[in-house]
Design a protein around this motif. Structure first.
Motif, PDB file in Angstrom:
ATOM      1  N   ALA A 124       0.869  -1.182   0.000  1.00  0.00           N
ATOM      2  CA  ALA A 124       0.000   0.000   0.000  1.00  0.00           C
ATOM      3  C   ALA A 124       0.901   1.226   0.000  1.00  0.00           C
ATOM      4  N   PHE A 125       1.096   1.800  -1.172  1.00  0.00           N
ATOM      5  CA  PHE A 125       2.055   2.892  -1.333  1.00  0.00           C
ATOM      6  C   PHE A 125       1.471   4.222  -0.867  1.00  0.00           C
ATOM      7  N   SER A 126       2.302   4.987  -0.156  1.00  0.00           N
ATOM      8  CA  SER A 126       1.951   6.350   0.241  1.00  0.00           C
ATOM      9  C   SER A 126       3.149   7.251   0.011  1.00  0.00           C
ATOM     10  N   THR A 127       2.863   8.465  -0.435  1.00  0.00           N
ATOM     11  CA  THR A 127       3.913   9.462  -0.652  1.00  0.00           C
ATOM     12  C   THR A 127       4.124  10.263   0.624  1.00  0.00           C
ATOM     13  N   TYR A 128       5.371  10.576   0.910  1.00  0.00           N
ATOM     14  CA  TYR A 128       5.667  11.386   2.090  1.00  0.00           C
ATOM     15  C   TYR A 128       4.994  12.754   1.992  1.00  0.00           C
ATOM     16  N   THR A 129       4.220  13.089   2.997  1.00  0.00           N
ATOM     17  CA  THR A 129       3.593  14.422   3.062  1.00  0.00           C
ATOM     18  C   THR A 129       3.746  15.054   4.436  1.00  0.00           C
ATOM     19  N   GLY A 130       3.943  14.239   5.469  1.00  0.00           N
ATOM     20  CA  GLY A 130       4.044  14.756   6.826  1.00  0.00           C
ATOM     21  C   GLY A 130       4.281  13.614   7.783  1.00  0.00           C
ATOM     22  N   PRO A 131       4.170  13.860   9.086  1.00  0.00           N
ATOM     23  CA  PRO A 131       4.430  12.815  10.072  1.00  0.00           C
ATOM     24  C   PRO A 131       3.558  11.573   9.855  1.00  0.00           C
ATOM     25  N   ILE A 132       4.132  10.405  10.145  1.00  0.00           N
ATOM     26  CA  ILE A 132       3.482   9.113   9.945  1.00  0.00           C
ATOM     27  C   ILE A 132       3.356   8.432  11.300  1.00  0.00           C
ATOM     28  N   ASN A 133       2.171   7.972  11.630  1.00  0.00           N
ATOM     29  CA  ASN A 133       1.940   7.246  12.876  1.00  0.00           C
ATOM     30  C   ASN A 133       1.787   5.756  12.570  1.00  0.00           C
ATOM     31  N   LEU A 134       2.674   4.952  13.156  1.00  0.00           N
ATOM     32  CA  LEU A 134       2.644   3.504  12.968  1.00  0.00           C
ATOM     33  C   LEU A 134       2.870   2.854  14.326  1.00  0.00           C
ATOM     34  N   GLY A 135       1.825   2.274  14.914  1.00  0.00           N
ATOM     35  CA  GLY A 135       1.984   1.670  16.219  1.00  0.00           C
ATOM     36  C   GLY A 135       2.566   2.676  17.193  1.00  0.00           C
ATOM     37  N   PRO A 136       3.682   2.333  17.858  1.00  0.00           N
ATOM     38  CA  PRO A 136       4.288   3.262  18.808  1.00  0.00           C
ATOM     39  C   PRO A 136       5.145   4.342  18.152  1.00  0.00           C
ATOM     40  N   PHE A 137       5.318   4.243  16.831  1.00  0.00           N
ATOM     41  CA  PHE A 137       6.240   5.136  16.129  1.00  0.00           C
ATOM     42  C   PHE A 137       5.551   6.385  15.593  1.00  0.00           C
ATOM     43  N   VAL A 138       6.276   7.494  15.662  1.00  0.00           N
ATOM     44  CA  VAL A 138       5.958   8.675  14.873  1.00  0.00           C
ATOM     45  C   VAL A 138       7.188   8.951  14.024  1.00  0.00           C
ATOM     46  N   ILE A 139       7.033   8.896  12.715  1.00  0.00           N
ATOM     47  CA  ILE A 139       8.144   9.083  11.790  1.00  0.00           C
ATOM     48  C   ILE A 139       7.930  10.387  11.033  1.00  0.00           C
ATOM     49  N   THR A 140       8.926  11.246  11.090  1.00  0.00           N
ATOM     50  CA  THR A 140       8.843  12.530  10.381  1.00  0.00           C
ATOM     51  C   THR A 140       9.832  12.527   9.229  1.00  0.00           C
ATOM     52  N   PRO A 141       9.342  12.511   7.980  1.00  0.00           N
ATOM     53  CA  PRO A 141      10.233  12.596   6.829  1.00  0.00           C
ATOM     54  C   PRO A 141      10.532  14.052   6.489  1.00  0.00           C
ATOM     55  N   THR A 142      11.777  14.319   6.131  1.00  0.00           N
ATOM     56  CA  THR A 142      12.185  15.674   5.754  1.00  0.00           C
ATOM     57  C   THR A 142      13.040  15.596   4.500  1.00  0.00           C
ATOM     58  N   ALA A 143      12.687  16.391   3.492  1.00  0.00           N
ATOM     59  CA  ALA A 143      13.448  16.380   2.243  1.00  0.00           C
ATOM     60  C   ALA A 143      14.882  16.836   2.487  1.00  0.00           C
ATOM     61  N   VAL A 144      15.834  16.094   1.923  1.00  0.00           N
ATOM     62  CA  VAL A 144      17.246  16.431   2.027  1.00  0.00           C
ATOM     63  C   VAL A 144      17.789  16.743   0.631  1.00  0.00           C
ATOM     64  N   GLU A 145      19.103  16.862   0.516  1.00  0.00           N
ATOM     65  CA  GLU A 145      19.728  17.318  -0.735  1.00  0.00           C
ATOM     66  C   GLU A 145      20.398  16.138  -1.421  1.00  0.00           C
ATOM     67  N   HIS A 146      19.883  15.761  -2.596  1.00  0.00           N
ATOM     68  CA  HIS A 146      20.407  14.616  -3.338  1.00  0.00           C
ATOM     69  C   HIS A 146      19.971  14.788  -4.792  1.00  0.00           C
TER      70      HIS A 146
END
Length: 256
Positions: A124-146
């Motif tokens: 189930a694909f999702s594009t990064y848009t903001g914080p992600i809640n998965l069980g006990p986790f909160v994952i925050t993706p941030t665009a970097v330089e590449h």
């Protein structure tokens, strides 16, 4: 493991697999309030799925987060697709896969599948848009330089923080990703003191500088290509950061 967050290094070789490690892949585990263990995988580079099976049944993974779509960070998703689609117990339910825009299309192309359904029956694909809640986790993706769309990831659970740089050139957003992290897993693909291509990677010195400025508690240097001596990257990082510093190695486990 209640109240702890654990990271296991599955693969840490930079740009392509090395003689001692697959390419990038990290298993992160934490329990929720019921005691159920949640397992997420950060990246799935060349050779990673084979080694991952030493540490966990791949069918127990709850989600995969891809920092970017270069092969050394995602190509073993094609093998994971086969495992989930053709497992003897039957097709497995789709699990969340987060990544940059176009992740589903990119992986379907890598396995020469039609765009529809591609791998959408397995993931189930999702594009990064903001914080992600998965069980006990909160994952925050941030665009970097590449050279391609790429993200660093800040993983929080039980008041603990693991920061993962992904692949990046110099960028101040690493300070936000790694701020006060208990563990900072940071790439160091380039060597200091030589002319490096702009906008691609950082050096061990840079990794150490970011760790110092971000006040991290521990630095793990990773993504060193096999054509470089990883001890050089470690020395560089230690020259700029006086906290605990290690080289990533397949099978290393960090609990915070």
């Amino acid at each position: 493991m209640s109240g702890q967050v654990r990271l296991t290094v599955i693969g840490c070789s930079g740009s392509y697999p090395g003689p001692d490690s697959p390419a990038s892949c990290y298993l992160v585990e934490a329990d929720d309030e019921t005691g159920r263990t949640w397992r997420i995988v950060l990246d799935m580079g060349n050779g990673a799925l084979g080694v991952l099976q030493r540490y966990v049944d791949p069918l127990l993974i709850d989600a995969v987060l891809l920092s970017h779509l270069h092969a050394d960070h995602c190509v073993d998703m094609t093998s994971y697709y086969v495992l989930r689609k053709w497992h003897p117990t039957g097709p497995q339910p789709p699990i969340p896969v987060f990544g940059p825009k176009g992740t589903g299309r990119r992986l379907a192309k890598a396995y020469d599948l039609p765009k529809r359904p591609g791998m959408r029956e397995e993931f189930a694909f999702s594009t990064y848009t903001g914080p992600i809640n998965l069980g006990p986790f909160v994952i925050t993706p941030t665009a970097v330089e590449h050279p391609v769309a790429a993200y660093g990831l800040r993983i929080e659970a039980h008041g603990k923080v693991i920061a993962y740089s992904g692949d990046t050139a110099e960028t101040d957003v690493l300070l936000d990703i790694a701020a006060d992290a208990d563990l900072f897993v940071c790439e160091a693909a380039f060597r200091d003191g030589v002319e490096n291509p702009p906008g691609v990677h950082i050096t061990g010195v840079h990794a150490g500088e970011y760790a110092t400025k971000a006040r991290v508690k521990k630095l793990v240097v990773t993504h060193v290509p096999p054509w470089h001596d990883p001890d050089d990257a470690l020395r560089e990082a230690r020259s700029a950061y006086d906290g605990p510093t290690e080289l990533a190695a397949t099978g290393s486990v960090y609990e915070v």
